[in-house]
Design an enzyme around this catalytic site. Structure first.
Site, PDB file in Angstrom:
ATOM      1  N   ASN A  29     -29.395 -40.576 -19.500  1.00  0.00           N
ATOM      2  CA  ASN A  29     -30.026 -39.362 -20.044  1.00  0.00           C
ATOM      3  C   ASN A  29     -31.503 -39.313 -19.647  1.00  0.00           C
ATOM      4  O   ASN A  29     -31.774 -39.287 -18.436  1.00  0.00           O
ATOM      5  CB  ASN A  29     -29.724 -39.125 -21.536  1.00  0.00           C
ATOM      6  CG  ASN A  29     -30.043 -40.228 -22.509  1.00  0.00           C
ATOM      7  OD1 ASN A  29     -29.362 -41.239 -22.545  1.00  0.00           O
ATOM      8  ND2 ASN A  29     -31.056 -40.067 -23.321  1.00  0.00           N
ATOM      9  N   ASP A  30     -32.429 -39.273 -20.567  1.00  0.00           N
ATOM     10  CA  ASP A  30     -33.831 -38.918 -20.256  1.00  0.00           C
ATOM     11  C   ASP A  30     -34.473 -39.680 -19.095  1.00  0.00           C
ATOM     12  O   ASP A  30     -34.315 -40.895 -18.983  1.00  0.00           O
ATOM     13  CB  ASP A  30     -34.743 -39.235 -21.450  1.00  0.00           C
ATOM     14  CG  ASP A  30     -34.224 -38.760 -22.775  1.00  0.00           C
ATOM     15  OD1 ASP A  30     -33.258 -38.017 -22.799  1.00  0.00           O
ATOM     16  OD2 ASP A  30     -34.807 -39.165 -23.791  1.00  0.00           O
ATOM     17  N   TRP A  54     -23.075 -42.756 -24.028  1.00  0.00           N
ATOM     18  CA  TRP A  54     -24.362 -43.188 -24.558  1.00  0.00           C
ATOM     19  C   TRP A  54     -24.151 -44.490 -25.337  1.00  0.00           C
ATOM     20  O   TRP A  54     -23.219 -44.612 -26.121  1.00  0.00           O
ATOM     21  CB  TRP A  54     -24.931 -42.101 -25.469  1.00  0.00           C
ATOM     22  CG  TRP A  54     -26.323 -42.386 -25.943  1.00  0.00           C
ATOM     23  CD1 TRP A  54     -27.480 -42.020 -25.326  1.00  0.00           C
ATOM     24  CD2 TRP A  54     -26.703 -43.094 -27.130  1.00  0.00           C
ATOM     25  NE1 TRP A  54     -28.562 -42.469 -26.051  1.00  0.00           N
ATOM     26  CE2 TRP A  54     -28.107 -43.128 -27.166  1.00  0.00           C
ATOM     27  CE3 TRP A  54     -26.003 -43.715 -28.157  1.00  0.00           C
ATOM     28  CZ2 TRP A  54     -28.827 -43.745 -28.192  1.00  0.00           C
ATOM     29  CZ3 TRP A  54     -26.711 -44.330 -29.177  1.00  0.00           C
ATOM     30  CH2 TRP A  54     -28.110 -44.345 -29.189  1.00  0.00           C
ATOM     31  N   PHE A  86     -35.362 -47.261 -26.070  1.00  0.00           N
ATOM     32  CA  PHE A  86     -35.360 -45.807 -26.007  1.00  0.00           C
ATOM     33  C   PHE A  86     -36.475 -45.323 -25.065  1.00  0.00           C
ATOM     34  O   PHE A  86     -37.153 -46.108 -24.419  1.00  0.00           O
ATOM     35  CB  PHE A  86     -35.522 -45.227 -27.413  1.00  0.00           C
ATOM     36  CG  PHE A  86     -34.229 -45.123 -28.201  1.00  0.00           C
ATOM     37  CD1 PHE A  86     -33.084 -45.802 -27.804  1.00  0.00           C
ATOM     38  CD2 PHE A  86     -34.151 -44.346 -29.348  1.00  0.00           C
ATOM     39  CE1 PHE A  86     -31.885 -45.697 -28.526  1.00  0.00           C
ATOM     40  CE2 PHE A  86     -32.967 -44.236 -30.071  1.00  0.00           C
ATOM     41  CZ  PHE A  86     -31.840 -44.910 -29.678  1.00  0.00           C
ATOM     42  N   SER A  87     -36.655 -44.018 -25.045  1.00  0.00           N
ATOM     43  CA  SER A  87     -37.530 -43.404 -24.040  1.00  0.00           C
ATOM     44  C   SER A  87     -38.995 -43.794 -24.188  1.00  0.00           C
ATOM     45  O   SER A  87     -39.458 -44.140 -25.275  1.00  0.00           O
ATOM     46  CB  SER A  87     -37.384 -41.887 -24.088  1.00  0.00           C
ATOM     47  OG  SER A  87     -36.138 -41.538 -23.541  1.00  0.00           O
ATOM     48  N   ARG A 150     -40.641 -41.579 -31.957  1.00  0.00           N
ATOM     49  CA  ARG A 150     -40.182 -42.049 -30.647  1.00  0.00           C
ATOM     50  C   ARG A 150     -40.776 -41.312 -29.443  1.00  0.00           C
ATOM     51  O   ARG A 150     -41.374 -40.278 -29.569  1.00  0.00           O
ATOM     52  CB  ARG A 150     -38.659 -41.993 -30.581  1.00  0.00           C
ATOM     53  CG  ARG A 150     -38.041 -40.639 -30.825  1.00  0.00           C
ATOM     54  CD  ARG A 150     -36.510 -40.766 -30.767  1.00  0.00           C
ATOM     55  NE  ARG A 150     -35.826 -39.516 -31.047  1.00  0.00           N
ATOM     56  CZ  ARG A 150     -35.452 -39.122 -32.257  1.00  0.00           C
ATOM     57  NH1 ARG A 150     -35.695 -39.864 -33.312  1.00  0.00           N
ATOM     58  NH2 ARG A 150     -34.827 -37.964 -32.425  1.00  0.00           N
ATOM     59  N   ASP A 151     -40.496 -41.905 -28.289  1.00  0.00           N
ATOM     60  CA  ASP A 151     -40.752 -41.323 -26.963  1.00  0.00           C
ATOM     61  C   ASP A 151     -42.242 -41.230 -26.608  1.00  0.00           C
ATOM     62  O   ASP A 151     -42.752 -40.153 -26.281  1.00  0.00           O
ATOM     63  CB  ASP A 151     -40.074 -39.940 -26.834  1.00  0.00           C
ATOM     64  CG  ASP A 151     -38.610 -39.958 -27.253  1.00  0.00           C
ATOM     65  OD1 ASP A 151     -38.008 -41.060 -27.238  1.00  0.00           O
ATOM     66  OD2 ASP A 151     -38.057 -38.897 -27.617  1.00  0.00           O
ATOM     67  N   GLU A 203     -38.682 -34.164 -29.664  1.00  0.00           N
ATOM     68  CA  GLU A 203     -38.569 -35.410 -28.906  1.00  0.00           C
ATOM     69  C   GLU A 203     -39.379 -35.278 -27.614  1.00  0.00           C
ATOM     70  O   GLU A 203     -39.765 -34.187 -27.214  1.00  0.00           O
ATOM     71  CB  GLU A 203     -37.095 -35.680 -28.533  1.00  0.00           C
ATOM     72  CG  GLU A 203     -36.162 -35.746 -29.736  1.00  0.00           C
ATOM     73  CD  GLU A 203     -34.702 -36.055 -29.370  1.00  0.00           C
ATOM     74  OE1 GLU A 203     -34.092 -36.864 -30.068  1.00  0.00           O
ATOM     75  OE2 GLU A 203     -34.173 -35.477 -28.396  1.00  0.00           O
ATOM     76  N   TRP A 287     -27.397 -32.199 -25.268  1.00  0.00           N
ATOM     77  CA  TRP A 287     -26.720 -33.101 -26.205  1.00  0.00           C
ATOM     78  C   TRP A 287     -25.447 -32.479 -26.783  1.00  0.00           C
ATOM     79  O   TRP A 287     -24.559 -33.201 -27.224  1.00  0.00           O
ATOM     80  CB  TRP A 287     -27.677 -33.547 -27.321  1.00  0.00           C
ATOM     81  CG  TRP A 287     -28.624 -34.608 -26.842  1.00  0.00           C
ATOM     82  CD1 TRP A 287     -29.976 -34.513 -26.724  1.00  0.00           C
ATOM     83  CD2 TRP A 287     -28.268 -35.927 -26.394  1.00  0.00           C
ATOM     84  NE1 TRP A 287     -30.485 -35.694 -26.226  1.00  0.00           N
ATOM     85  CE2 TRP A 287     -29.465 -36.572 -26.025  1.00  0.00           C
ATOM     86  CE3 TRP A 287     -27.065 -36.617 -26.259  1.00  0.00           C
ATOM     87  CZ2 TRP A 287     -29.489 -37.881 -25.530  1.00  0.00           C
ATOM     88  CZ3 TRP A 287     -27.086 -37.917 -25.777  1.00  0.00           C
ATOM     89  CH2 TRP A 287     -28.287 -38.530 -25.420  1.00  0.00           C
TER      90      TRP A 287
HETATM   91  C1  FRU Z   1     -33.900 -37.589 -26.068  1.00  0.00           C
HETATM   92  C2  FRU Z   1     -33.618 -38.873 -26.843  1.00  0.00           C
HETATM   93  C3  FRU Z   1     -34.915 -39.570 -27.177  1.00  0.00           C
HETATM   94  C4  FRU Z   1     -34.501 -40.995 -27.331  1.00  0.00           C
HETATM   95  C5  FRU Z   1     -33.411 -41.123 -26.274  1.00  0.00           C
HETATM   96  C6  FRU Z   1     -32.312 -42.076 -26.632  1.00  0.00           C
HETATM   97  O1  FRU Z   1     -32.827 -37.130 -25.323  1.00  0.00           O
HETATM   98  O2  FRU Z   1     -32.877 -38.561 -27.999  1.00  0.00           O
HETATM   99  O3  FRU Z   1     -35.567 -39.030 -28.306  1.00  0.00           O
HETATM  100  O4  FRU Z   1     -35.557 -41.879 -27.106  1.00  0.00           O
HETATM  101  O5  FRU Z   1     -32.884 -39.826 -26.076  1.00  0.00           O
HETATM  102  O6  FRU Z   1     -31.436 -42.274 -25.574  1.00  0.00           O
END
Ligand code: FRU
Length: 478
Positions: A29-30, A54, A86-87, A150-151, A203, A287
């Site tokens: 993903n990200d 995931w 995570f990101s 996060r992120d 996010e 998502w």
């Molecule tokens: C965004 C997210 C982030 C998180 C990651 C987890 O798509 O939900 O907020 O860090 O994906 O995979």
């Protein structure tokens, strides 16, 4: 010579993108850790090394000289039993502020602790051009006891001589800003939000400066939101404003989408790109339906890298996105060029099958038609809706979220002009000088890939059309 990390993967499987990044195998993903470092572009990403769903979130890694041809290097920062990765982002610590070494690459990521559900910011570093990574023994470096924190996107703020982090307080629909001299201890600076679209968690924030035509600069705050996006599910919004090293103040807080399609999420920009340029890339996913995308043995693709600028639009500044110029180097074979002709109803362009990637540049005069444009196999439409004043992509009934996704674009001097990049399983449509973008995954039936023109509700005039095949970025792996 570039090496596939998974021998035996031909990059020719059904729906395997030919000019977009995908991992050879497994879930992605990200985009994470986007940085130019030691002559290479790095693309890290949310990756499951164990499968195509995931889970076991780790950072996958690829490097490129040009943002198009990628060498996959395998898992950079793996999940452990106690911590998923995570990101986050990467900075090059030129002055060794953190003590990991001069010009060490430092990853600032969200550690997610599955046993407690807590999220905190943590560091890992590399002194060998990103090839191997060590976690910092003092992790986490920023922990507020939250499950929705996060992120982190970190960058060097030159005017102030310190690091800045923007990080999402997801449930609060806020971005928190922190400052640091050493990447290890962080001081709260300010918060931004809620603002604009708040129909889902916030996010993947980003904050960067862009020049303004005629002098000066403005700052852009980017926030991904899920759900509540413009086409349902995930989406990316942005705010243009000013930043003084502490507080971001938007010019206005109306909702402005970076992309109007279903499948452009978690977009973030590269740190340190040469020439002060600002490139970003998004995950071509949503998502709502990412788990059911029918590709094998991988699941997840990145958008084309896009160069960003600010463009005036009435009294406002808008983000303009242009797929990077280097894409021109992929043009290959014979382009189909059509001159002026009337279009009435659907028609097929002889000999044009959609079996790879194409760049399409089209210009129309609307005439009496309500909608007009290009079609793929009769089920996928890329065009303009006159009453709505929107460029749109319409996906066929077989898609997870069939429907029309559009973004406003004006008719200028009686004409509508757009550029589209069509790959084996995606469309990215750009118009209005890059101020409008629509990105959708599409999965045309193998038997229904003829390219054609269409109108609905009347007749339009095609002024010009170029359908230019693009060569595969995986060719060198074959
Ligand atoms: C965004 C997210 C982030 C998180 C990651 C987890 O798509 O939900 O907020 O860090 O994906 O995979």
């Amino acid at each position: 010579m570039r090496q596939p990390s998974s021998p035996g993967v031909p990059y020719r499987e059904p729906y395997r993108p030919q000019v977009h990044y995908t991992p050879a195998r497994n879930w992605m993903n990200d985009p994470n850790g986007l940085v130019w470092h030691d002559g290479e572009y790095h693309l890290f990403y949310q990756y499951n090394p164990e499968g195509d769903e995931w889970g076991n979130m780790s950072w996958g890694h690829a490097v490129s000289p040009d943002l198009l041809h990628w060498e996959e290097l395998g898992t950079a920062i793996p999940a452990t039993e106690d911590e998923q990765v995570f990101s986050g982002s990467i900075v090059v610590d030129e002055q060794d502020t953190a003590g990991f070494g001069k010009a060490a690459a430092v990853a600032v990521y969200t550690a997610w602790y599955p046993k407690t559900g807590l999220q905190a910011q943590a560091l890992a570093y590399s002194t060998d051009r990103g090839r191997t990574w060590a976690r910092y023994a003092g992790n986490p470096v920023l922990d507020i006891g939250s499950k929705e924190f996060r992120d982190p996107k970190v960058f060097w703020y030159d005017e102030g001589g310190y690091w800045i982090m923007v990080v999402a307080l997801a449930e609060d629909r806020k971005v928190a800003l922190y400052g640091s001299g050493d990447l290890k201890s962080w001081t709260p600076l300010s918060e931004f939000g809620p603002a604009g679209a708040t129909g889902g968690v916030w996010e993947m924030p980003d904050l960067f400066e862009l020049p303004v035509d005629g002098g000066g600069s403005k700052w852009v705050m980017v926030v991904s939101l899920n759900p509540g996006g413009p086409a349902g599910g995930s989406g990316v919004q942005y705010f243009v404003g000013d930043f003084d090293g502490v507080t971001f103040v938007p010019d206005d807080t109306s909702t402005t989408w970076a992309d109007h399609g279903r499948d452009f999420y978690a977009a973030v920009s590269w740190n340190g790109a040469p020439g002060g340029r600002r490139y970003w890339i998004g995950w071509m996913g949503n998502w709502d339906d990412a788990a059911s995308i029918r590709t094998h043995p991988w699941r997840g693709a990145m958008s084309l890298p896009r160069e960003l600028s600010l463009a005036a639009d009435g009294g406002r500044l808008r983000l303009a996105q242009r797929p990077i110029a280097a894409l021109g180097g992929l043009r290959t074979g014979q382009a189909v060029r059509l001159g002026e002709r009337k279009v009435s109803g659907p028609s097929i362009l002889p000999g044009q099958a959609h079996d790879g990637a194409f760049e399409i540049v089209a210009e129309f005069e609307p005439g009496t038609a309500e909608r007009f444009g290009l079609q793929v196999g009769g089920a996928i439409m890329i065009g303009y809706d006159v009453p709505a004043g929107e460029l749109f992509v319409e996906r066929g009934p077989r898609e997870a979220a069939a429907g029309r996704h559009g973004g406003a674009a004006p008719v200028e001097a009686g004409r509508v002009r757009f550029t589209a990049y069509l790959d084996t399983s995606s469309v990215e449509l750009f118009g209005d000088g890059g101020r409008t973008a629509v990105t959708d995954l599409v999965f045309p039936e193998p038997a229904g890939r003829g390219l054609g023109l269409f109108t609905e509700g009347g007749t339009a005039l095609l002024c010009s059309l170029v359908v230019q095949p693009l060569g595969s970025v995986w060719e060198a792996l074959r």
